[in-house]
Design a protein around this motif. Sequence first.
Motif, PDB file in Angstrom:
ATOM      1  N   ASP A   9      48.641  36.139  42.241  1.00 25.26           N
ATOM      2  CA  ASP A   9      47.737  35.592  43.252  1.00 25.26           C
ATOM      3  C   ASP A   9      46.720  36.645  43.665  1.00 25.26           C
ATOM      4  N   MET A  10      47.228  37.842  43.867  1.00 29.32           N
ATOM      5  CA  MET A  10      46.329  38.943  44.224  1.00 29.32           C
ATOM      6  C   MET A  10      45.302  39.183  43.117  1.00 29.32           C
ATOM      7  N   GLU A  11      45.796  39.113  41.896  1.00 31.84           N
ATOM      8  CA  GLU A  11      44.908  39.341  40.761  1.00 31.84           C
ATOM      9  C   GLU A  11      43.790  38.309  40.738  1.00 31.84           C
ATOM     10  N   LEU A  12      44.178  37.048  40.934  1.00 35.05           N
ATOM     11  CA  LEU A  12      43.183  35.980  40.938  1.00 35.05           C
ATOM     12  C   LEU A  12      42.159  36.205  42.035  1.00 35.05           C
ATOM     13  N   ARG A  13      42.684  36.559  43.196  1.00 34.04           N
ATOM     14  CA  ARG A  13      41.776  36.774  44.317  1.00 34.04           C
ATOM     15  C   ARG A  13      40.818  37.923  44.041  1.00 34.04           C
ATOM     16  N   GLU A  14      41.388  38.960  43.470  1.00 39.68           N
ATOM     17  CA  GLU A  14      40.558  40.118  43.175  1.00 39.68           C
ATOM     18  C   GLU A  14      39.478  39.760  42.164  1.00 39.68           C
ATOM     19  N   ARG A  15      39.883  38.968  41.163  1.00 45.44           N
ATOM     20  CA  ARG A  15      38.918  38.587  40.131  1.00 45.44           C
ATOM     21  C   ARG A  15      37.833  37.702  40.736  1.00 45.44           C
ATOM     22  N   ASP A  16      38.255  36.770  41.592  1.00 45.44           N
ATOM     23  CA  ASP A  16      37.273  35.902  42.249  1.00 45.44           C
ATOM     24  C   ASP A  16      36.282  36.734  43.048  1.00 45.44           C
ATOM     25  N   ALA A  17      36.829  37.683  43.783  1.00 47.87           N
ATOM     26  CA  ALA A  17      35.961  38.520  44.608  1.00 47.87           C
ATOM     27  C   ALA A  17      34.989  39.294  43.737  1.00 47.87           C
ATOM     28  N   LEU A  18      35.496  39.773  42.629  1.00 48.17           N
ATOM     29  CA  LEU A  18      34.658  40.549  41.726  1.00 48.17           C
ATOM     30  C   LEU A  18      33.544  39.677  41.160  1.00 48.17           C
ATOM     31  N   LEU A  19      33.912  38.479  40.731  1.00 50.10           N
ATOM     32  CA  LEU A  19      32.907  37.568  40.174  1.00 50.10           C
ATOM     33  C   LEU A  19      31.883  37.193  41.229  1.00 50.10           C
ATOM     34  N   ALA A  20      32.365  36.907  42.420  1.00 49.42           N
ATOM     35  CA  ALA A  20      31.451  36.538  43.500  1.00 49.42           C
ATOM     36  C   ALA A  20      30.498  37.676  43.788  1.00 49.42           C
ATOM     37  N   ARG A  21      31.049  38.873  43.770  1.00 49.97           N
ATOM     38  CA  ARG A  21      30.211  40.027  44.059  1.00 49.97           C
ATOM     39  C   ARG A  21      29.148  40.183  42.977  1.00 49.97           C
ATOM     40  N   ARG A  22      29.547  39.916  41.742  1.00 48.00           N
ATOM     41  CA  ARG A  22      28.577  40.048  40.658  1.00 48.00           C
ATOM     42  C   ARG A  22      27.490  39.000  40.796  1.00 48.00           C
ATOM     43  N   ARG A  23      27.905  37.777  41.133  1.00 42.56           N
ATOM     44  CA  ARG A  23      26.942  36.684  41.284  1.00 42.56           C
ATOM     45  C   ARG A  23      25.958  36.989  42.401  1.00 42.56           C
ATOM     46  N   ASN A  24      26.498  37.492  43.508  1.00 41.85           N
ATOM     47  CA  ASN A  24      25.651  37.704  44.686  1.00 41.85           C
ATOM     48  C   ASN A  24      25.068  39.097  44.741  1.00 41.85           C
ATOM     49  N   GLN A  25      25.077  39.762  43.634  1.00 41.90           N
ATOM     50  CA  GLN A  25      24.596  41.131  43.645  1.00 41.90           C
ATOM     51  C   GLN A  25      23.161  41.183  44.161  1.00 41.90           C
ATOM     52  N   PRO A  26      22.963  41.905  45.235  1.00 43.51           N
ATOM     53  CA  PRO A  26      21.602  42.026  45.746  1.00 43.51           C
ATOM     54  C   PRO A  26      20.709  42.706  44.712  1.00 43.51           C
ATOM     55  N   THR A  27      19.454  42.338  44.719  1.00 44.56           N
ATOM     56  CA  THR A  27      18.565  42.849  43.675  1.00 44.56           C
ATOM     57  C   THR A  27      18.400  44.354  43.766  1.00 44.56           C
ATOM     58  N   GLN A  28      18.578  44.907  44.962  1.00 47.03           N
ATOM     59  CA  GLN A  28      18.352  46.338  45.062  1.00 47.03           C
ATOM     60  C   GLN A  28      19.550  47.144  44.571  1.00 47.03           C
ATOM     61  N   LEU A  29      20.609  46.444  44.214  1.00 48.95           N
ATOM     62  CA  LEU A  29      21.756  47.175  43.701  1.00 48.95           C
ATOM     63  C   LEU A  29      21.453  47.675  42.298  1.00 48.95           C
ATOM     64  N   GLY A  30      21.968  48.834  41.983  1.00 46.92           N
ATOM     65  CA  GLY A  30      21.657  49.452  40.709  1.00 46.92           C
ATOM     66  C   GLY A  30      22.131  48.625  39.525  1.00 46.92           C
ATOM     67  N   ASN A  31      21.468  48.754  38.433  1.00 45.78           N
ATOM     68  CA  ASN A  31      21.890  48.068  37.211  1.00 45.78           C
ATOM     69  C   ASN A  31      22.312  49.077  36.153  1.00 45.78           C
TER      70      ASN A  31
END
Length: 71
Positions: A9-31
Amino acid sequence: MRAEDWASDMELRERDALLARRRNQPTQLGNGVCRECLEPVEVQRADALRCISCQRDHEHRQRIKNGGRNV
Ligand SMILES: [Zn+2]
Protein backbone atom coordinates in the motif's frame (compact mmCIF):
# COMPACT_ATOMS: atom_id res chain seq x y z
CA MET A 1 -3.55 -5.32 8.10
CA ARG A 2 -0.68 -7.62 7.32
CA ALA A 3 2.77 -6.18 7.07
CA GLU A 4 3.18 -6.96 3.41
CA ASP A 5 -0.19 -5.41 2.57
CA TRP A 6 0.86 -2.31 4.36
CA ALA A 7 4.14 -2.29 2.49
CA SER A 8 2.58 -2.62 -0.93
CA ASP A 9 0.00 0.00 0.00
CA MET A 10 2.82 2.33 0.88
CA GLU A 11 4.52 1.49 -2.37
CA LEU A 12 1.41 2.29 -4.36
CA ARG A 13 0.97 5.54 -2.54
CA GLU A 14 4.55 6.47 -3.07
CA ARG A 15 4.32 5.67 -6.76
CA ASP A 16 1.12 7.69 -7.09
CA ALA A 17 2.75 10.61 -5.38
CA LEU A 18 5.75 10.34 -7.62
CA LEU A 19 3.62 10.22 -10.76
CA ALA A 20 1.51 13.12 -9.58
CA ARG A 21 4.60 15.10 -8.85
CA ARG A 22 5.94 14.39 -12.31
CA ARG A 23 2.66 15.39 -13.92
CA ASN A 24 2.41 18.60 -11.94
CA GLN A 25 6.03 19.48 -12.27
CA PRO A 26 6.22 23.24 -12.32
CA THR A 27 7.88 24.57 -15.43
CA GLN A 28 10.62 26.23 -13.47
CA LEU A 29 11.75 22.92 -12.09
CA GLY A 30 14.97 21.68 -13.59
CA ASN A 31 14.95 19.17 -16.41
CA GLY A 32 18.44 17.92 -15.75
CA VAL A 33 20.07 20.76 -17.64
CA CYS A 34 21.49 23.82 -15.96
CA ARG A 35 19.52 26.87 -17.02
CA GLU A 36 22.61 29.06 -16.90
CA CYS A 37 25.40 27.14 -18.57
CA LEU A 38 23.21 24.48 -20.23
CA GLU A 39 25.46 21.75 -18.97
CA PRO A 40 23.89 18.61 -17.54
CA VAL A 41 23.11 19.05 -13.87
CA GLU A 42 24.68 16.61 -11.44
CA VAL A 43 22.48 13.54 -11.19
CA GLN A 44 22.02 13.80 -7.45
CA ARG A 45 20.34 17.17 -7.93
CA ALA A 46 18.66 16.59 -11.27
CA ASP A 47 15.62 18.58 -10.11
CA ALA A 48 17.71 21.64 -9.49
CA LEU A 49 17.57 24.58 -11.85
CA ARG A 50 21.30 25.03 -11.96
CA CYS A 51 24.43 22.98 -11.69
CA ILE A 52 26.33 23.29 -8.46
CA SER A 53 28.76 25.93 -9.65
CA CYS A 54 26.06 28.08 -11.26
CA GLN A 55 23.95 27.68 -8.14
CA ARG A 56 26.85 28.99 -6.11
CA ASP A 57 27.29 31.92 -8.47
CA HIS A 58 23.59 32.56 -8.33
CA GLU A 59 23.53 32.57 -4.55
CA HIS A 60 26.51 34.85 -4.55
CA ARG A 61 24.75 37.28 -6.86
CA GLN A 62 21.59 37.11 -4.77
CA ARG A 63 23.64 37.95 -1.72
CA ILE A 64 25.16 40.96 -3.42
CA LYS A 65 21.72 42.03 -4.56
CA ASN A 66 20.47 41.77 -1.03
CA GLY A 67 23.06 44.17 0.24
CA GLY A 68 26.08 41.93 0.35
CA ARG A 69 25.14 40.52 3.72
CA ASN A 70 25.73 36.89 4.25
CA VAL A 71 22.85 36.32 6.65
ZN1 LIG B 1 25.63 25.62 -14.76
